[in-house]
Every structure is written in structure tokens, then in C-alpha cells.
Write an enzyme that holds these catalytic residues in place. Structure first.
Site, short mmCIF file in Angstrom:
data_model
loop_
_atom_site.label_atom_id
_atom_site.label_comp_id
_atom_site.label_asym_id
_atom_site.label_seq_id
_atom_site.Cartn_x
_atom_site.Cartn_y
_atom_site.Cartn_z
N GLU A 149 78.27 -32.65 16.47
CA GLU A 149 78.62 -31.75 17.58
C GLU A 149 77.39 -31.00 18.10
O GLU A 149 77.31 -29.77 18.11
CB GLU A 149 79.72 -30.78 17.12
CG GLU A 149 80.96 -31.55 16.68
CD GLU A 149 82.15 -30.68 16.31
OE1 GLU A 149 81.93 -29.54 15.90
OE2 GLU A 149 83.30 -31.15 16.44
N GLU A 199 85.92 -37.88 15.75
CA GLU A 199 86.83 -36.95 15.07
C GLU A 199 88.04 -36.72 15.96
O GLU A 199 87.87 -36.42 17.15
CB GLU A 199 86.19 -35.58 14.83
CG GLU A 199 85.05 -35.55 13.86
CD GLU A 199 84.46 -34.15 13.68
OE1 GLU A 199 85.17 -33.15 13.92
OE2 GLU A 199 83.29 -34.06 13.30
C1 BG6 Z 1 84.81 -30.16 13.88
C2 BG6 Z 1 83.81 -30.13 12.76
O1 BG6 Z 1 84.40 -29.29 14.85
O2 BG6 Z 1 86.09 -29.72 13.64
C3 BG6 Z 1 84.41 -30.14 11.37
O3 BG6 Z 1 82.91 -31.18 12.90
C4 BG6 Z 1 85.66 -29.33 11.33
O4 BG6 Z 1 83.45 -29.71 10.46
C5 BG6 Z 1 86.65 -29.87 12.35
O5 BG6 Z 1 86.26 -29.30 10.05
C6 BG6 Z 1 87.98 -29.14 12.38
O6 BG6 Z 1 87.77 -27.77 12.54
P1 BG6 Z 1 88.32 -26.74 11.48
O7 BG6 Z 1 87.68 -25.45 11.82
O8 BG6 Z 1 89.79 -26.72 11.67
O9 BG6 Z 1 87.93 -27.25 10.14
#
Ligand code: BG6
Length: 454
Positions: free
Chosen positions: A160, A354
Site C-alpha cells: 500500500e 487484498e
Molecule cells: C490492509 C493492510 O490495509 O488492510 C493489512 O495491508 C490490514 O495489513 C488490512 O490488515 C485490513 O485492515 P485491518 O485494519 O482491518 O487489519
């Protein structure tokens, strides 16, 4: 029509959210280890103990039908101080993880930085404020490319990347003064872009068949309504927040609209003489994470001292989307929109690195019935298929966040993303056993049918 038979299905994870063993086997302290731990949240010391359970976890990934998995290397596990001596046990650990993935028929991708760098680089050089740290990163990248490049084709520099310029200080800069915060963030951001480009250059030399992805988190901004002020404002935020980095990754230079913004606000970073040439090392793949979209309502951009404060102040609820317990608005069509937009703007292969939903879950009579997760993935994969099969978008894979439960980025075990439940609480480690959730069978059918069975 069906998806390409080489389509990648799988998941992503970071080291700090999973590995544990935070100072074992020679690992140095990373900025994450020094992060303040809130009273009701977890520290990062144990994670979900992937360090000791990676073989079991990789077997679960195989059984889930994954053919691709993105890991992150912890820089401080390999170079405890960021520069100086390499830690052989750190290199061995990732050798074992990579071998295990390959033996299980899963193609690995390596991410070099996911929100953390060795603390020592911050203490001594103020992190990526310093060009010396860019050189340290270059040395780290070259070292691991030489070590793992015979087994790893897919590489990624910064998770990111676009979070660097909005106020996230994970790249380790300290002593940023509020008055010049945004200017300093753009300097950090620029230095990380140069670090990224140097890694692309190294990959071309060390792993000639390697593929480099540039990655950002895509926050899709919608206008509140058809008021042209709102429409143009959302457009500007999409350019500043989303398209800026993609433009650099794909076209090898800063976009003109960004240069003008940076100059007009006195945020322009310092370019070293070689930087324009280095920026020309473009990526093979444009990659992104996507969780939600958000609606913004117009305010004068000039009122805000940072991009993040502008986004925070202008975001309003979208009445047309459900949201998660954490207020993230669920918008599968947003994924189709982004894929179309990126394809038309940059015309490079795209990779979803993701996508997932955080849910609070409990085991009831040995089962976890996570229907909402099934629905979330079903709808997002359907929209991705629409983009590929109906709109002609070139998207090469879909990775979930995250196949096996882990700590959230804020240190919560309560916010679970996996198809496999991990038995631990925020403070209470419990058994750390892995239990398949209802969604496990669902996603296995999707992955093994190459997305035919939804
Ligand atoms: C992404 C990150 O932004 O979102 C992860 O790369 C993160 O590290 C994922 O876990 C989900 O966000 P969160 O804050 O719910 O864990």
C-alpha cells in the site's frame, strides 16, 4: 467464457501480523515492535505464531485450493539493524517458508516492506527521510533477490505504497513537525518511490524473468451527489490519492497534476540528479488492495494541511451500502469500477492483492458460521469476473486478506478475516489451534473451479 487457467487464487499476509518470535533467532527490533500497544489490544510478540506453525498453515492454504500466496519478509529479521551484518537464521527461515510453499504447489510472492522497517534506521537516520536508508533498502532488496530469486518470480516493494504520503508514519520517520508535515511526508514518499525504482532495476538484473508489482490501497471516492463541485472534488481525490502512485509505477514519472499541486502548496520533494532516470524503471503489474469505497462532499482543498485531514473531514456515509462492524462500506461494484478505470488509464496487467471482510466471530459447538464472509467474497469475485469477462480487463489474480486469521493492523484479534479461525484473544493466547470456518469449503470450491462455482 472462463477465466484464464493460469489465474492466481490465494491470499496475502504480513510478517508482523502473523509471525511472532519478535526477537528470537537474531531478529532486530522493528518500528512495529515499538508501537504503543493500547490497553485492550494485542502487542505483536506472538502474532498467530506463523514462525513455528508455517508448515501447518501452508498445508491449510494448499487444502483451501490456493495456487498463490504473498508473504512479507521482515527486514529486521534479515538485517537486524537495517544495515550491517546479515542474520543467517532470518534468511534460513524464509528459505524454509518458500520451499514449503513451492512443495505444496503454491507460487510465492515476496513483499519487502509492510508498514515496518528496522527501528535502528529510524533512531540513527530518521527512516526514509534519509537517502542513506534508500541505499540500505537497496542492499536488503538485492540480498534477498539473490537468495530467493531462483524460486520466487513475483515481487512487491511496499505494501500500500500510497499510504506514505497521507500521514502514515510506518516508514519510520520521526520528528516530523506539524507545520511542515505534508512537505516532509512527500519527501519520505519520494524517497520510498526511488527505493522502489531501484528495486525494479535490481530485479531486472538479478531475476530477469521476475515480475515487479507496484501496489497501493485503492480508496474509491464517490461524489456525494451530482453537484459538479462534488463530482470534481471526488475526481481530484481519486487522482491525488489513487492515481498518483499508479502513474509513477506505470509511466515512470510524476503526473503533471501532482507536480502542480506539490509546487503550489510548497510540498515539492527534493529530487537528486539521478531521480528522473530512476523513476523510469516502471512495473510489470499494477497491484492494489480493495476493501470499501467512500463518499465525499466538497470542501476547499486548500483549507487542509494534509491529504488525510481532507479525506477525514469530507467523508460521509453512503446510504446505499451496508457496512461492517468497523464502518467499512461494502461495495462489490466498486471493484469492477476500479478495474475498469485502471485498465483504461494505465493499460497494464492488474492484480488484486487484498480483498476481505473483518468480522467478530466465536466458535459455537465447534463451528464458525461466517455466512457474511461467503457473501462478501462471492459478490466481489462476481464483479471481478464481470470486469474481466464482460469488460475485457486484464486482471491476473485475486488474493484474499487473509486466508488464516491474524491480528488486524491495529492489533485486534477480534477483527478476523480468515477462512480458518485461530484460537487466540487480544491478550489471552489460548491454544492457537486452527479451525476451519464454514467459508473454508466455499472458497475451496471457488479456487479449485477457477472461479466457475460461485
Ligand atoms: C490492509 C493492510 O490495509 O488492510 C493489512 O495491508 C490490514 O495489513 C488490512 O490488515 C485490513 O485492515 P485491518 O485494519 O482491518 O487489519
Amino acid at each position: 467464457m472462463t477465466l484464464n487457467r493460469n489465474f492466481f487464487w490465494g491470499g496475502s499476509a504480513s510478517s508482523f501480523q502473523t509471525e511472532g518470535n519478535w526477537k528470537g533467532d537474531g531478529k532486530g527490533i522493528s518500528v512495529i515492535d515499538r508501537r504503543e500497544v493500547k490497553e485492550d489490544k494485542s502487542d505483536w510478540n506472538v502474532g498467530v505464531d506463523f514462525y513455528h506453525r508455517y508448515q501447518e498453515d501452508i498445508r491449510l492454504l494448499r487444502d483451501m485450493g490456493c495456487n498463490f500466496y504473498r508473504i512479507q519478509l521482515s527486514w529486521s529479521r534479515i538485517f537486524p539493524d537495517g544495515d550491517g551484518e546479515v542474520n543467517p537464521k532470518g534468511l534460513d527461515f524464509y528459505d524454509n517458508v518458500i520451499d514449503c510453499l513451492v512443495e505444496n504447489g503454491i507460487e510465492p510472492m515476496i513483499c519487502l516492506i509492510h508498514f515496518d522497517i528496522p527501528q535502528s534506521l529510524v533512531d540513527r537516520f530518521n527512516g526514509f527521510q534519509s537517502r542513506y536508508v534508500v541505499d540500505c533498502f537497496d542492499h536488503y532488496a538485492r540480498t534477498v533477490m539473490k537468495r530467493y530469486g531462483n524460486r520466487v518470480r513475483h515481487w512487491l516493494t511496499f505494501n500500500e505504497h500510497n499510504l506514505n504520503h497521507i500521514g502514515f508514519r510506518f516508514t519510520g520517520s520521526k520528528n516530523l513537525c506539524e507545520a511542515s508535515l505534508q512537505k516532509e511526508l512527500y519527501q519520505v514518499n519520494h524517497n520510498t518511490l526511488i527505493a522502489h525504482c531501484k528495486a525494479v532495476k535490481s530485479l531486472r538484473e538479478i531475476v530477469p524473468n521476475g515480475k515487479m508489482s507496484g501496489m497501493m490501497t485503492y480508496k474509491l471516492f464517490y461524489p456525494l451527489n451530482s453537484d459538479p463541485q462534488n463530482v470534481f472534488f471526488a475526481r481530484r481525490l481519486n487522482d491525488f490519492f489513487n492515481n498518483f502512485h499508479m502513474h509513477v509505477f506505470a509511466k515512470g514519472e510524476y503526473p503533471e497534476y501532482m507536480m502542480r499541486l506539490l509546487k503550489s502548496r510548497d510540498w515539492m520533494p527534493r529530487f537528486e540528479p539521478e531521480d528522473n532516470e530512476l523513476l523510469k524503471y516502471t512495473c510489470d503489474i499494477l497491484a492494489f488492495s480493495y476493501y470499501n469505497s467512500q463518499v465525499v462532499s466538497y470542501r476547499n482543498f486548500g483549507e487542509f494541511s494534509t491529504l488525510q485531514s481532507c479525506i477525514d473531514a469530507t467523508t460521509v456515509r453512503n446510504p446505499f451500502c451496508d457496512s461492517t462492524q468497523w464502518g467499512w462500506e461494502i461495495d462489490p461494484i466498486g471493484l469492477r469500477y476500479i478495474l475498469n478505470d485502471l485498465q483504461r488509464l494505465f493499460d497494464k496487467p492488474l492484480f488484486i492483492l487484498e480483498n476481505g471482510i473483518g468480522l467478530s466471530e466465536e466458535v459455537v459447538d465447534g463451528h464458525i458460521k461466517d455466512e457474511k464472509r461467503i457473501e462478501y467474497h462471492k459478490k466481489h469475485i462476481q464483479e471481478m469476473k464481470n470486469a474481466i469477462l464482460d469488460d475485457g480487463v486484464d486482471c491476473i489474480g485475486y488474493l484474499t486478506w487473509a486466508p488464516i486469521d491474524m491480528l488486524s493492523s491495529g492489533g485486534e484479534m477480534e477483527k478476523r478475516y480468515g477462512f480458518v479461525y485461530v484460537d487466540r484473544g487480544e491478550k489471552e493466547l489460548r491454544s492457537l489451534d486452527r479451525i476451519k470456518k464454514r467459508s473454508f469449503d466455499y472458497i475451496r470450491k471457488v479456487f479449485t473451479s477457477n472461479g466457475e462455482i460461485l
